[in-house]
Motif scaffolding. Structure first.
Motif, short mmCIF file in Angstrom:
data_model
loop_
_atom_site.label_atom_id
_atom_site.label_comp_id
_atom_site.label_asym_id
_atom_site.label_seq_id
_atom_site.Cartn_x
_atom_site.Cartn_y
_atom_site.Cartn_z
N TYR A 173 89.45 3.33 -88.23
CA TYR A 173 88.27 3.90 -87.60
C TYR A 173 86.99 3.20 -88.06
N VAL A 174 86.14 2.94 -87.11
CA VAL A 174 84.74 2.66 -87.45
C VAL A 174 84.14 3.99 -87.88
N MET A 175 83.34 3.95 -88.94
CA MET A 175 82.73 5.18 -89.46
C MET A 175 81.22 5.13 -89.33
N GLY A 176 80.65 6.26 -88.98
CA GLY A 176 79.20 6.31 -88.80
C GLY A 176 78.60 7.55 -89.41
N TRP A 177 77.31 7.47 -89.65
CA TRP A 177 76.52 8.63 -90.05
C TRP A 177 75.42 8.85 -89.01
N PHE A 178 75.25 10.10 -88.65
CA PHE A 178 74.20 10.52 -87.75
C PHE A 178 73.42 11.64 -88.42
N ARG A 179 72.25 11.95 -87.90
CA ARG A 179 71.48 13.07 -88.43
C ARG A 179 70.76 13.79 -87.30
N GLN A 180 70.53 15.07 -87.55
CA GLN A 180 69.85 15.89 -86.55
C GLN A 180 68.83 16.78 -87.25
N ALA A 181 67.58 16.56 -86.95
CA ALA A 181 66.49 17.39 -87.46
C ALA A 181 66.32 18.59 -86.53
N PRO A 182 65.69 19.65 -87.03
CA PRO A 182 65.50 20.85 -86.19
C PRO A 182 64.80 20.52 -84.88
N GLU A 183 65.37 21.02 -83.79
CA GLU A 183 64.81 20.88 -82.45
C GLU A 183 64.72 19.42 -82.00
N LYS A 184 65.54 18.57 -82.59
CA LYS A 184 65.59 17.17 -82.17
C LYS A 184 67.02 16.78 -81.85
N GLU A 185 67.16 15.66 -81.17
CA GLU A 185 68.48 15.18 -80.83
C GLU A 185 69.15 14.56 -82.06
N ARG A 186 70.46 14.43 -81.98
CA ARG A 186 71.20 13.79 -83.05
C ARG A 186 71.01 12.28 -82.94
N ASP A 187 70.61 11.67 -84.04
CA ASP A 187 70.28 10.25 -84.05
C ASP A 187 71.23 9.46 -84.94
N PHE A 188 71.45 8.23 -84.54
CA PHE A 188 72.25 7.30 -85.33
C PHE A 188 71.52 6.94 -86.62
#
Length: 124
Positions: A32-47
């Motif tokens: 698998y390629v592995m990734g990290w994403f993040r999501q701040a309150p009321e925002k979209e999930r970002d790479f």
């Protein structure tokens, strides 16, 4: 199928560091390629960052380049995200994700499996 569990989140002051870890189940982690994403309150999930199957190639969002480092240990079925020089705008829930495709992707739709997320809060 793979199950992902993140850990290492918490509260840190601006300028500090945190190390996130993601433990994967199963014997096919290295495929698998592995990734990290993040999501701040009321925002979209970002790479945030991604790493290829063998750990030779990494890719980062511009906002974290030079501050964050992604790494993986296929023998231990783990992927890590070392976060340095943290800023309040890094505050978010951080998610680990696995992609069965060969190439690194930066879009969340490409990833097949997701962890439950871990909260990172950076105070000013």
């Amino acid at each position: 199928q793979v199950q992902l569990v993140e850990s290492g989140g918490g509260l840190v002051q601006a300028g500090g560091s945190l190390r996130l870890s993601c433990a994967a189940s199963g014997r096919t982690f290295s495929t698998y390629v592995m990734g990290w994403f993040r999501q701040a309150p009321e925002k979209e999930r970002d790479f945030v960052a991604a790493i290829n199957r063998r750990g030779e190639i990494t890719y980062y969002a511009d906002s974290v380049k030079g501050r964050f480092t992604i790494s993986r240990d296929n023998a231990k079925n783990t992927v890590n995200l070392q976060m340095n020089s943290l800023k309040p705008e890094d505050t978010a829930v951080y998610y680990c994700a696995a992609d069965r495709k060969l190439s690194i992707a930066t879009t969340q739709g490409s990833y097949d499996y997701w962890g439950q997320g871990t909260q990172v809060t950076v105070s000013s």
